[in-house]
Design a protein around this motif. Structure first.
Motif, PDB file in Angstrom:
ATOM      1  N   LEU A   4       0.828  -1.209   0.000  1.00 41.34           N
ATOM      2  CA  LEU A   4       0.000   0.000   0.000  1.00 41.34           C
ATOM      3  C   LEU A   4       0.857   1.251   0.000  1.00 41.34           C
ATOM      4  O   LEU A   4       1.874   1.326   0.690  1.00 41.34           O
ATOM      5  CB  LEU A   4      -0.903   0.020   1.240  1.00 41.34           C
ATOM      6  CG  LEU A   4      -1.660   1.357   1.406  1.00 41.34           C
ATOM      7  CD1 LEU A   4      -3.128   1.125   1.641  1.00 41.34           C
ATOM      8  CD2 LEU A   4      -1.049   2.212   2.504  1.00 41.34           C
ATOM      9  N   SER A   5       0.448   2.242  -0.798  1.00 43.57           N
ATOM     10  CA  SER A   5       1.085   3.550  -0.684  1.00 43.57           C
ATOM     11  C   SER A   5       0.169   4.642  -1.224  1.00 43.57           C
ATOM     12  O   SER A   5      -0.842   4.354  -1.877  1.00 43.57           O
ATOM     13  CB  SER A   5       2.434   3.576  -1.418  1.00 43.57           C
ATOM     14  OG  SER A   5       3.192   4.672  -0.943  1.00 43.57           O
ATOM     15  N   ILE A   7      -0.017   9.085  -2.512  1.00 47.51           N
ATOM     16  CA  ILE A   7       0.638  10.360  -2.825  1.00 47.51           C
ATOM     17  C   ILE A   7      -0.383  11.464  -2.590  1.00 47.51           C
ATOM     18  O   ILE A   7      -1.551  11.320  -2.981  1.00 47.51           O
ATOM     19  CB  ILE A   7       1.087  10.442  -4.303  1.00 47.51           C
ATOM     20  CG1 ILE A   7       2.126   9.361  -4.603  1.00 47.51           C
ATOM     21  CG2 ILE A   7       1.649  11.819  -4.628  1.00 47.51           C
ATOM     22  CD1 ILE A   7       2.710   9.465  -5.995  1.00 47.51           C
ATOM     23  N   GLN A   8       0.064  12.540  -1.998  1.00 49.81           N
ATOM     24  CA  GLN A   8      -0.847  13.671  -1.797  1.00 49.81           C
ATOM     25  C   GLN A   8      -1.036  14.447  -3.096  1.00 49.81           C
ATOM     26  O   GLN A   8      -0.048  14.730  -3.773  1.00 49.81           O
ATOM     27  CB  GLN A   8      -0.219  14.651  -0.821  1.00 49.81           C
ATOM     28  CG  GLN A   8      -0.139  14.182   0.576  1.00 49.81           C
ATOM     29  CD  GLN A   8       0.303  15.338   1.433  1.00 49.81           C
ATOM     30  OE1 GLN A   8      -0.430  16.297   1.633  1.00 49.81           O
ATOM     31  NE2 GLN A   8       1.521  15.256   1.909  1.00 49.81           N
ATOM     32  N   ALA A  39      -4.016  10.706  -1.718  1.00 48.88           N
ATOM     33  CA  ALA A  39      -4.252  11.125  -0.332  1.00 48.88           C
ATOM     34  C   ALA A  39      -4.837  12.541  -0.288  1.00 48.88           C
ATOM     35  O   ALA A  39      -4.175  13.494   0.126  1.00 48.88           O
ATOM     36  CB  ALA A  39      -2.958  11.008   0.468  1.00 48.88           C
ATOM     37  N   MET A 128      -2.377   8.765   8.418  1.00 48.69           N
ATOM     38  CA  MET A 128      -1.543   7.893   7.568  1.00 48.69           C
ATOM     39  C   MET A 128      -1.517   6.471   8.146  1.00 48.69           C
ATOM     40  O   MET A 128      -1.570   5.486   7.394  1.00 48.69           O
ATOM     41  CB  MET A 128      -0.146   8.489   7.454  1.00 48.69           C
ATOM     42  CG  MET A 128       0.773   7.703   6.574  1.00 48.69           C
ATOM     43  SD  MET A 128       2.107   8.729   5.939  1.00 48.69           S
ATOM     44  CE  MET A 128       3.253   7.446   5.451  1.00 48.69           C
ATOM     45  N   ASP A 131      -4.654   4.822   7.141  1.00 49.36           N
ATOM     46  CA  ASP A 131      -4.577   4.406   5.731  1.00 49.36           C
ATOM     47  C   ASP A 131      -3.899   3.049   5.608  1.00 49.36           C
ATOM     48  O   ASP A 131      -4.312   2.195   4.828  1.00 49.36           O
ATOM     49  CB  ASP A 131      -3.694   5.369   4.919  1.00 49.36           C
ATOM     50  CG  ASP A 131      -4.312   6.725   4.698  1.00 49.36           C
ATOM     51  OD1 ASP A 131      -5.538   6.803   4.581  1.00 49.36           O
ATOM     52  OD2 ASP A 131      -3.549   7.717   4.638  1.00 49.36           O
ATOM     53  N   ILE A 132      -2.797   2.916   6.333  1.00 48.19           N
ATOM     54  CA  ILE A 132      -1.980   1.700   6.185  1.00 48.19           C
ATOM     55  C   ILE A 132      -2.654   0.516   6.884  1.00 48.19           C
ATOM     56  O   ILE A 132      -2.750  -0.580   6.335  1.00 48.19           O
ATOM     57  CB  ILE A 132      -0.559   1.944   6.759  1.00 48.19           C
ATOM     58  CG1 ILE A 132       0.137   3.053   5.949  1.00 48.19           C
ATOM     59  CG2 ILE A 132       0.261   0.658   6.766  1.00 48.19           C
ATOM     60  CD1 ILE A 132       1.456   3.544   6.532  1.00 48.19           C
ATOM     61  N   VAL A 142       7.909   3.666  -0.025  1.00 48.63           N
ATOM     62  CA  VAL A 142       7.960   5.134   0.101  1.00 48.63           C
ATOM     63  C   VAL A 142       9.398   5.614  -0.034  1.00 48.63           C
ATOM     64  O   VAL A 142      10.331   4.822   0.057  1.00 48.63           O
ATOM     65  CB  VAL A 142       7.437   5.618   1.490  1.00 48.63           C
ATOM     66  CG1 VAL A 142       5.929   5.653   1.558  1.00 48.63           C
ATOM     67  CG2 VAL A 142       8.015   4.808   2.634  1.00 48.63           C
TER      68      VAL A 142
HETATM   69  N1  TRP Z   1       2.172  11.155   3.692  1.00 49.50           N
HETATM   70  C1  TRP Z   1       2.473  10.623   2.408  1.00 49.50           C
HETATM   71  C2  TRP Z   1       3.278  11.666   1.612  1.00 49.50           C
HETATM   72  O1  TRP Z   1       3.165  12.817   1.811  1.00 49.50           O
HETATM   73  C3  TRP Z   1       1.226  10.272   1.637  1.00 49.50           C
HETATM   74  C4  TRP Z   1       0.502   9.176   2.333  1.00 49.50           C
HETATM   75  C5  TRP Z   1      -0.678   9.283   3.008  1.00 49.50           C
HETATM   76  C6  TRP Z   1       0.901   7.818   2.439  1.00 49.50           C
HETATM   77  N2  TRP Z   1      -1.048   8.088   3.524  1.00 49.50           N
HETATM   78  C7  TRP Z   1      -0.102   7.168   3.202  1.00 49.50           C
HETATM   79  C8  TRP Z   1       1.995   7.104   1.985  1.00 49.50           C
HETATM   80  C9  TRP Z   1      -0.017   5.813   3.521  1.00 49.50           C
HETATM   81  C10 TRP Z   1       2.086   5.741   2.290  1.00 49.50           C
HETATM   82  C11 TRP Z   1       1.086   5.118   3.062  1.00 49.50           C
HETATM   83  O2  TRP Z   1       4.005  11.280   0.747  1.00 49.50           O
END
Ligand code: TRP
Ligand code: ADP
Length: 320
Positions: A4-5, A7-8, A39, A128, A131-132, A142
């Protein structure tokens, strides 16, 4: 394996985003089920214009798909289409020590730069973590700047599991050391916030201008040059084949090869290797309904997972 990942959508995609996150994700999607999202809740901590946010959200979706995220393998969605993560954020925040968030570099850097922090900026790593953890993710590809946030996620998950029983999978960050920090034109980390970035899909003229701005030392044309300390070379090696890489290294060491020549070579190899992505992006941009459909399908799938995890967390905590 769940990958999982996110990008804002807080600006244009750049080479750092591609090499640090998107490219590793395209490789990982072959090894497991990849969940990739935009994101947009996170972006609200810096983007306050709704028109800009919508446009940037679309841009990230097109970027993922153009760079090789395969919708047949990966689940692509908008963060806000899974509102369960915001509820999970609250549940997780009850086991998150203040000190853990106060120590986060990205929060400290932003406040040190004079940004007046609001609560969302402070609580950003908890969202975050949600999210994960919502998708029981195993691996989070990342760039190095996000490593600490994944460690915070692990700490939160361990604490929750200790207190309430095994609900969450403990994730691992996946950081490719060779691309962990892609340098910007000034030699610092390439970032939207430093205005030192080369866009992935910028127009040719603008891209060339940024390449010409890359900072080098002041060695003359005839001088022997050190590839290991050169920003132009650092970017060149990301695009070059092993043969091209060795040939460039030799030119640096032989002397008689100027930084202007190296920048020209970088610009050419970059445009060449990015050409298929640009073409794909142009095609996708013609079909917004297709992209929207994919995002909706992705959200339905993601939501199903998030609902299951949220139900487990609620039950473990006595909210059911
Ligand atoms: N914070 C991460 C960034 O700015 C973006 C992000 C949000 C993210 N939730 C996440 C990355 C969960 C990995 C997993 O790049
Ligand atoms: P930015 O720093 O430009 O705001 P983001 O925080 O939106 O970029 O980053 C999105 C993803 O791209 C994250 O996984 C991040 O680690 C990665 N990334 C961003 N910049 C770089 C960089 N210069 N080198 C390597 N990875 C990067």
């Amino acid at each position: 394996m769940r990958i999982l990942s996110g990008i804002q959508p807080s600006g244009k995609l750049h080479l750092g985003n591609y090499f640090g996150m998107i490219k590793p994700a395209t490789e990982l999607q072959e090894q497991g089920e990849a969940f990739l999202f935009i994101a947009n809740y996170h972006a609200l901590t810096s983007v306050t214009d709704p028109v800009v946010l919508r446009e940037a959200t679309r841009d990230v979706a097109l970027g993922y798909l153009a760079c090789g995220i395969d919708p047949a393998r990966a689940v692509l969605f908008r963060q806000s289409d899974v509102p369960e993560v915001t509820e999970l954020t609250w549940l997780l925040s009850t086991v998150t020590p203040m000190g853990l968030l106060q120590r986060c570099h990205s929060y400290k850097d932003k406040t040190a730069k004079g940004i007046k922090p609001n609560h969302a900026l402070f609580a950003y790593p908890v969202l975050m973590a949600a999210d994960i953890l919502a998708y029981q993710s195993n691996v989070v590809p990342v760039g190095r700047d996000q490593k600490q946030h994944v460690e915070v996620t692990r700490d939160i998950a361990v604490k929750f599991n200790e207190q309430y029983g095994e609900v969450f999978t403990i994730p691992e960050p996946e950081i490719r050391e060779s691309v962990a920090v892609v340098p910007g034109v000034d030699g610092q980390k390439m970032s939207k916030s430093y205005n030192n970035y080369i866009e992935l899909f910028g127009d040719e003229k603008e891209t060339k201008k940024m390449v010409m701005r890359i900072v080098t030392d002041s060695k003359g044309l005839e001088d022997v040059k050190d590839p290991a300390t050169c920003n132009v070379f650092a970017l060149y090696r990301l695009f070059a084949s092993p043969e091209e890489f060795s040939a460039m290294e030799e030119r640096y060491r032989a002397g008689g090869y100027g930084y202007g020549d190296a920048k020209k070579a970088l610009f050419e190899v970059m445009m060449d290797r990015l050409a298929p992505f640009r073409k794909k992006r142009d095609e996708l941009a013609q079909d917004p309904a297709y992209v929207e459909e994919l995002l909706k399908k992705g959200a339905a799938k993601a939501r199903e997972e998030a609902r299951k995890t949220l139900a487990k967390a609620r039950e473990a905590m006595g909210i059911d």
